[in-house]
Design an enzyme around this catalytic site. Structure first.
Site, PDB file in Angstrom:
ATOM      1  N   HIS A 144     -14.552  -4.680 -13.039  1.00  0.00           N
ATOM      2  CA  HIS A 144     -14.974  -4.415 -11.655  1.00  0.00           C
ATOM      3  C   HIS A 144     -13.818  -4.634 -10.668  1.00  0.00           C
ATOM      4  O   HIS A 144     -14.055  -4.893  -9.479  1.00  0.00           O
ATOM      5  CB  HIS A 144     -16.175  -5.288 -11.246  1.00  0.00           C
ATOM      6  N   SER A 265       8.291   8.597   1.662  1.00  0.00           N
ATOM      7  CA  SER A 265       7.505   8.963   2.837  1.00  0.00           C
ATOM      8  C   SER A 265       8.427   9.585   3.872  1.00  0.00           C
ATOM      9  O   SER A 265       9.573   9.158   4.035  1.00  0.00           O
ATOM     10  CB  SER A 265       6.815   7.729   3.425  1.00  0.00           C
TER      11      SER A 265
END
Length: 434
Positions: A144, A265
């Site tokens: 999880h 970026s």
């Protein structure tokens, strides 16, 4: 299929030039078989092979098709231009268009499968090498998304290896299942062509005769083929997702290789983004997109309709070219992937000792404490670690109930990492067989 995500060997299989070359070989081999049976003159069959070195003119075939509105007739007309109208008059004797189209399509799929099988074999080699390299590199396992218990990076790679090894077997099965051909004539009854022609053509083209066709080869074979490609694509995404999570700044247990001069970026010069594995997630979606149309192609009217044709002209090249590119890209990612063992240990110790809670729980039950009471004793100390960032072992040693049940030495022993890696060799033997 766009050039950005395509490799030349796979693209070549689906080129118009290669398609017409396969069509030609099917027709020429069929003529040979019919000559052997005495159905057509031997000299006519031999005349067809005059075109064996011809580069068929795609533009000319398209020009003829603009008039005939039929691609196979356009090709046969162009072939007669090279062979001679009289010499070519027995070409396609007793055959129907699907005999050429379907047999060609399956030749293309089997050749594409051969490339994909080689791709998976290369990926398996990369995964095995990295698994062996990091066999005992300890990292925290997560369920999880939350810290669970220690595992190793080698087991992560081994898990992906086992999955891809299953995919290799699936691909081989899918290739075998789709490697059939049909030269059975209109509605598949062989009324106008001898079954021996089909056997001869299939042998020459690397296929086996379809046991029973209508006017088309049954499309359940193709549905299984494309479904297999979809499963392989999902496995690619499974690996890609793990690497993307590992590369997150707050995790940074592994990362894609960042080459010299690479920019992450346009706005933020510090960025190192997992662009390759993000791309793989997207490519997996494109491959899976072909699965449902392939399954919908199974249901055709009576002995034939062509509702499947336009679908397959798209999904054949799209699925195989995209998957070939994705497998090759993933192999490169695995080969060059950066692994950060120190960060793995730092992450595991972010909540010191907490990943050992099950060992303590089991020890308490074995010491005579009920499971309910043992769980409560462990959890109350574990929650302090969550909330106050204390050390789990120290909390346990300060808990009189736990100390009374286990003793100090037994508590300390439960924090030995080797406990969690003692069966790694067993798992590796199961996966790699050595």
């Amino acid at each position: 299929m766009i050039p950005r995500y395509a490799r030349p060997d796979m693209v070549a299989i689906w080129s118009p030039e290669q398609k017409f070359r396969i069509w030609y070989e099917i027709e020429a081999h069929a003529c040979d078989a019919m000559a052997d049976l005495g159905v057509i003159p031997r000299e006519n069959a031999e005349a067809v092979w005059k075109a064996k070195d011809v580069e068929f003119d795609v533009a000319r075939i398209d020009e003829i098709e603009a008039v005939t509105k039929h691609d196979v007739i356009a090709f046969l007309t162009h072939l007669a231009e090279h062979v001679g109208a009289d010499e070519a008059r027995f070409v396609h004797q007793g055959m129907t268009s699907s005999d050429v189209l379907d047999t060609c399509f399956n030749v293309q799929l089997t050749r594409a499968a051969d490339i994909l099988i080689a791709d998976v074999e290369a990926l398996l080699a990369a995964l095995k090498r990295r698994a062996m390299e990091h066999k005992m590199t300890v990292r925290v396992g997560r369920s999880h998304g939350i810290h669970a218990e220690p595992t190793t990076m080698g087991l992560t790679f081994a898990r992906f290896y086992a999955e891809m090894d299953r995919n290799l077997r699936r691909l081989r099965t899918a290739r075998d299942e789709v490697a059939t051909g049909a030269i059975s004539g209109a509605v598949g009854t062989f009324a106008n062509i001898d079954p021996a022609v089909e056997e001869h053509v299939c042998a020459k083209m690397g296929l086996t005769p379809e046991p029973i066709s209508t006017q088309v080869i049954p499309r359940d074979r193709h549905a299984a083929f494309f479904a297999t490609l979809g499963v392989v694509a999902s496995s690619i995404e499974n690996v890609a997702i793990e690497i993307r999570h590992m590369q997150r700044t707050e995790v940074l247990e592994g990362a894609e290789f960042f080459s010299m001069g690479q920019k992450g970026s346009s706005a933020m010069p510090h960025k190192k983004n997992p662009v390759l594995t993000e791309n793989l997630t997207g490519l997996a979606r494109l491959v899976r997109m072909t699965v449902i149309p392939a399954m919908e192609n199974v249901a055709l009217w009576h002995e034939r309709d062509i509702s499947h044709s336009s679908v397959e002209r798209g999904i054949g090249p799209d699925a195989t070219v995209t998957l070939d590119f994705a497998l090759n890209r993933l192999t490169g990612v695995i080969d060059k992937m950066l692994i950060f063992p120190d960060n793995m240990l730092d992450n595991m110790n972010k909540f010191p000792g907490l990943v050992m809670s099950q060992r303590v729980l089991l020890a308490l039950t074995q010491a005579g404490v009920s499971r309910e009471d043992a769980y409560a004793m462990v959890q109350r100390n574990a929650l302090k670690v969550w909330e106050e960032r204390t050390d789990f072992r120290e909390e346990l040693l300060a808990d009189a109930d736990v100390v009374n049940a286990l003793g100090v030495d037994a508590i300390n022993e439960k924090f030995n990492l080797d406990y969690h890696t003692k069966h790694v060799d067993t798992i590796f033997a199961r996966v790699f067989g050595d």
